[in-house]
Design a protein around this motif. Structure first.
Motif, PDB file in Angstrom:
ATOM      1  N   PHE A 168      33.400   8.235 -14.038  1.00 39.03           N
ATOM      2  CA  PHE A 168      33.606   7.902 -12.629  1.00 39.03           C
ATOM      3  C   PHE A 168      33.042   9.029 -11.764  1.00 39.03           C
ATOM      4  CE2 PHE A 168      35.627   6.951  -8.695  1.00 39.03           C
ATOM      5  CZ  PHE A 168      36.036   5.620  -8.741  1.00 39.03           C
ATOM      6  N   LEU A 169      32.029   8.718 -10.995  1.00 39.80           N
ATOM      7  CA  LEU A 169      31.404   9.732 -10.125  1.00 39.80           C
ATOM      8  C   LEU A 169      31.726   9.443  -8.660  1.00 39.80           C
ATOM      9  CD1 LEU A 169      29.339  12.038  -9.476  1.00 39.80           C
ATOM     10  CD2 LEU A 169      27.545  10.306  -9.557  1.00 39.80           C
ATOM     11  N   SER A 170      32.297  10.428  -7.976  1.00 39.42           N
ATOM     12  CA  SER A 170      32.532  10.312  -6.529  1.00 39.42           C
ATOM     13  C   SER A 170      31.575  11.240  -5.808  1.00 39.42           C
ATOM     14  CB  SER A 170      33.962  10.737  -6.174  1.00 39.42           C
ATOM     15  OG  SER A 170      34.899   9.957  -6.870  1.00 39.42           O
ATOM     16  N   GLU A 223      21.559  12.434 -14.068  1.00 34.20           N
ATOM     17  CA  GLU A 223      22.047  13.319 -15.129  1.00 34.20           C
ATOM     18  C   GLU A 223      23.459  12.929 -15.595  1.00 34.20           C
ATOM     19  OE1 GLU A 223      19.330  16.926 -13.441  1.00 34.20           O
ATOM     20  OE2 GLU A 223      21.513  17.196 -13.401  1.00 34.20           O
ATOM     21  N   VAL A 224      24.304  12.553 -14.646  1.00 32.61           N
ATOM     22  CA  VAL A 224      25.688  12.209 -15.006  1.00 32.61           C
ATOM     23  C   VAL A 224      25.751  10.857 -15.729  1.00 32.61           C
ATOM     24  CG1 VAL A 224      27.960  11.606 -14.034  1.00 32.61           C
ATOM     25  CG2 VAL A 224      26.731  13.591 -13.151  1.00 32.61           C
ATOM     26  N   GLU A 225      24.879   9.930 -15.359  1.00 34.40           N
ATOM     27  CA  GLU A 225      24.899   8.553 -15.899  1.00 34.40           C
ATOM     28  C   GLU A 225      26.282   7.919 -15.754  1.00 34.40           C
ATOM     29  OE1 GLU A 225      23.492   8.858 -19.942  1.00 34.40           O
ATOM     30  OE2 GLU A 225      21.407   8.812 -19.278  1.00 34.40           O
ATOM     31  N   PRO A 226      26.766   7.780 -14.524  1.00 34.25           N
ATOM     32  CA  PRO A 226      28.119   7.265 -14.329  1.00 34.25           C
ATOM     33  C   PRO A 226      28.200   5.756 -14.618  1.00 34.25           C
ATOM     34  CG  PRO A 226      27.025   7.469 -12.208  1.00 34.25           C
ATOM     35  CD  PRO A 226      26.082   8.030 -13.236  1.00 34.25           C
ATOM     36  N   ASP A 227      29.414   5.305 -14.970  1.00 32.83           N
ATOM     37  CA  ASP A 227      29.679   3.861 -15.037  1.00 32.83           C
ATOM     38  C   ASP A 227      30.067   3.337 -13.666  1.00 32.83           C
ATOM     39  OD1 ASP A 227      29.667   3.216 -18.050  1.00 32.83           O
ATOM     40  OD2 ASP A 227      30.853   5.052 -17.898  1.00 32.83           O
ATOM     41  N   TYR A 228      30.764   4.201 -12.901  1.00 34.37           N
ATOM     42  CA  TYR A 228      31.216   3.826 -11.564  1.00 34.37           C
ATOM     43  C   TYR A 228      30.815   4.919 -10.586  1.00 34.37           C
ATOM     44  CZ  TYR A 228      33.923   0.649 -14.379  1.00 34.37           C
ATOM     45  OH  TYR A 228      34.269  -0.303 -15.294  1.00 34.37           O
ATOM     46  N   ARG A 254      27.922   0.138 -13.667  1.00 34.95           N
ATOM     47  CA  ARG A 254      28.753  -1.071 -13.765  1.00 34.95           C
ATOM     48  C   ARG A 254      29.177  -1.558 -12.390  1.00 34.95           C
ATOM     49  NH1 ARG A 254      31.716  -0.225 -19.446  1.00 34.95           N
ATOM     50  NH2 ARG A 254      32.630  -2.228 -18.965  1.00 34.95           N
ATOM     51  N   GLU A 255      29.434  -0.615 -11.492  1.00 35.62           N
ATOM     52  CA  GLU A 255      29.913  -1.015 -10.168  1.00 35.62           C
ATOM     53  C   GLU A 255      29.759   0.142  -9.185  1.00 35.62           C
ATOM     54  OE1 GLU A 255      34.190  -1.522  -9.966  1.00 35.62           O
ATOM     55  OE2 GLU A 255      33.991  -3.218  -8.617  1.00 35.62           O
TER      56      GLU A 255
END
Ligand SMILES: [Zn+2]
Length: 470
Positions: A168-170, A223-228, A254-255
């Motif tokens: 989860f990336l904010s 670089e992070v390759e977040p899902d969210y 994903r979203e």
């Protein structure tokens, strides 16, 4: 969706898990919300009524501001029969309660605050402020209200069927950042943080400070390759535009989750086009908590009726019919620290029609126009969020702070706090980018100022409108 078992409170109680106390309380509320979301509107209103009456009785006894108003409307404890009022009479008296304006909340901060909290509601929690511009509204909340708020945050994860094991990336402002010379500031945490990680094991989360050029933010995302990914709509829009403009490829998402501002209409389709990802957003206000969430099935806004009584009223103060647009009026049910009855939050919303195929019967809003006070007035009289080309401003490293001010119907000023004078080509770049981002209908100028007082919420786009709404 299948949720993982909650964190066990002790070894040997892992499956089915016995959760620790805070998690158990959240899960107990969440479990009830799973039931209430498919109740008939009449049954839900009936179930909610005792909670509303408890709030009224508390406000009458302990909140100076409300005593007279509740008495006058016929809602004080003494004026309600022990057997309860029939629904039609209740509605008539409820309509007698004047709409509470934002300005009144600002002016009566002290008399709106409860003198004490009932047992079990915990402590007064520090004031919350809202609004990226102008004078904030300060609302004191209780520990209990905070718990309810968290339970609804969990509900949103469940509705969106998020994979809690994902990354989860904010992208927001990180107040802990001290070194402003580094290009990007990225912090990794081992879990998603409360309330999610209070209850369940989760994947890691990342906080990327938005104070960086767009190209660097995009690099960090890769670089992070977040899902969210969760950020302000205005910043997401710029990220997507940058990626499209430079023909870049982002890792699968994903979203995307856009919060804190109204979403521009083009954001959803741009997100699908550039990232092949759905966009979700929530309708939440600091004064009231969550107001509406979108279901995954039809992406419609469902009012969070167990958290607040939400009314959509026309200019005459009557409830809007399906398909019509009106003012959003909110009565939060659980904040006994600062009870608000019929608070006009400043947004316009359109009442939805028909049932939703997701099976939830919570009332539907077709659309939310957003906060009129945070919108730019176009020369045509239309309203839109003030997207002005954040990326161009952030490319100039000597700009420390900035704010966008609409001074006239066709004029916008960008105020800048700088560490050195800008070169003419830097000034031109900002002006041209902003004029383009604003749709070519405004003349943009720059103004150098000593400092800009920031909103405590660290909102991305500081905006001020100096002309009235049409
Ligand atoms: Zn739905």
């Amino acid at each position: 969706m299948t949720l993982p078992p909650p964190h066990p409170a002790f070894p040997g109680g892992a499956w089915p898990a016995v959760p620790q106390q805070a998690a158990a309380a959240l899960l107990a509320v969440l479990g009830q919300l799973e039931q209430t979301q498919s109740m008939s509107p009449t049954a839900l209103a009936k179930a909610r009524q005792p909670q509303l009456e408890l709030l009224i009785d508390h406000a009458f006894d302990h909140v100076v501001f409300w005593r007279e108003r509740l008495e006058h409307a016929g809602l004080s404890p003494a004026r309600r029969p022990k057997t309860g009022l029939d629904p039609a009479e209740w509605d008539r008296r409820w309509a007698n309660l004047p709409i509470l304006a934002r300005q009144e909340v600002q002016e009566h901060e002290v008399s709106l605050r409860s003198s004490r909290l009932p047992p079990g509601h915990g402590d007064f929690v520090d004031s919350m402020s809202s609004g990226s511009s102008g004078r904030p509204v300060r609302i004191t909340r209780s520990t209990l209200d905070y718990l309810y708020w968290q339970a609804f945050q969990l509900r949103e994860h469940v509705w969106r069927e998020r994979d809690l094991a994902g990354k989860f990336l904010s992208i927001f402002r990180n107040e802990q950042r001290t070194d402003n010379t580094e290009n990007v500031h990225l912090v990794e945490n081992q879990d998603w943080g409360p309330p999610t990680s209070t209850v369940w094991p989760t994947g890691p989360s990342f906080l990327l400070d938005y104070r960086a050029p767009i190209a660097s933010l995009v690099q960090s995302i890769s670089e992070v390759e977040p899902d969210y990914l969760c950020t302000f709509p205005s910043l997401l829009l710029e990220i997507l535009r940058h990626v499209r403009e430079h023909g870049l490829k982002l890792p699968p998402l994903r979203e995307a989750i856009a919060i804190g501002e109204a979403c521009p209409p083009e954001l959803e389709s741009l997100c699908r086009e550039v990232w092949q990802a759905p966009l979700s957003s929530t309708y939440t206000a600091a004064e009231t908590g969550p107001l509406a969430f979108r279901c995954r099935e039809e992406e419609r806004w469902h009012i969070q009726s167990e958290k607040s009584l939400v009314e959509i009223l026309d200019t005459e103060g009557r409830p809007c019919l399906p398909g019509n647009t009106g003012r959003v009026i909110v009565t939060p049910l659980h904040n006994f620290a600062t009870p608000l009855f019929r608070y006009e939050i400043g947004d316009l919303a359109t009442v939805g029609t028909g049932p939703c195929s997701c099976g939830r019967t919570l009332p539907i809003l077709e659309s939310i126009a957003g906060r009129a006070r945070d919108l730019l007035v176009l020369p045509s009289g239309e309203l839109r969020p003030p997207y002005y080309g954040h990326g161009a401003v952030m490319e100039v490293r000597s700009i420390r702070q900035h704010r966008v001010v609409q001074t006239q119907i066709d004029r916008v000023t960008i105020q800048l706090v700088v560490s050195r004078a800008l070169k003419p080509q830097e000034e031109n770049h900002i002006i041209q980018s902003a004029e383009q981002a604003l749709g070519g209908v405004f003349t943009v100028s720059l103004e150098y100022v000593e400092g800009i007082e920031r909103g405590p919420n660290g909102k991305f786009a500081e905006f001020e409108r100096q002309i009235p709404l049409p």
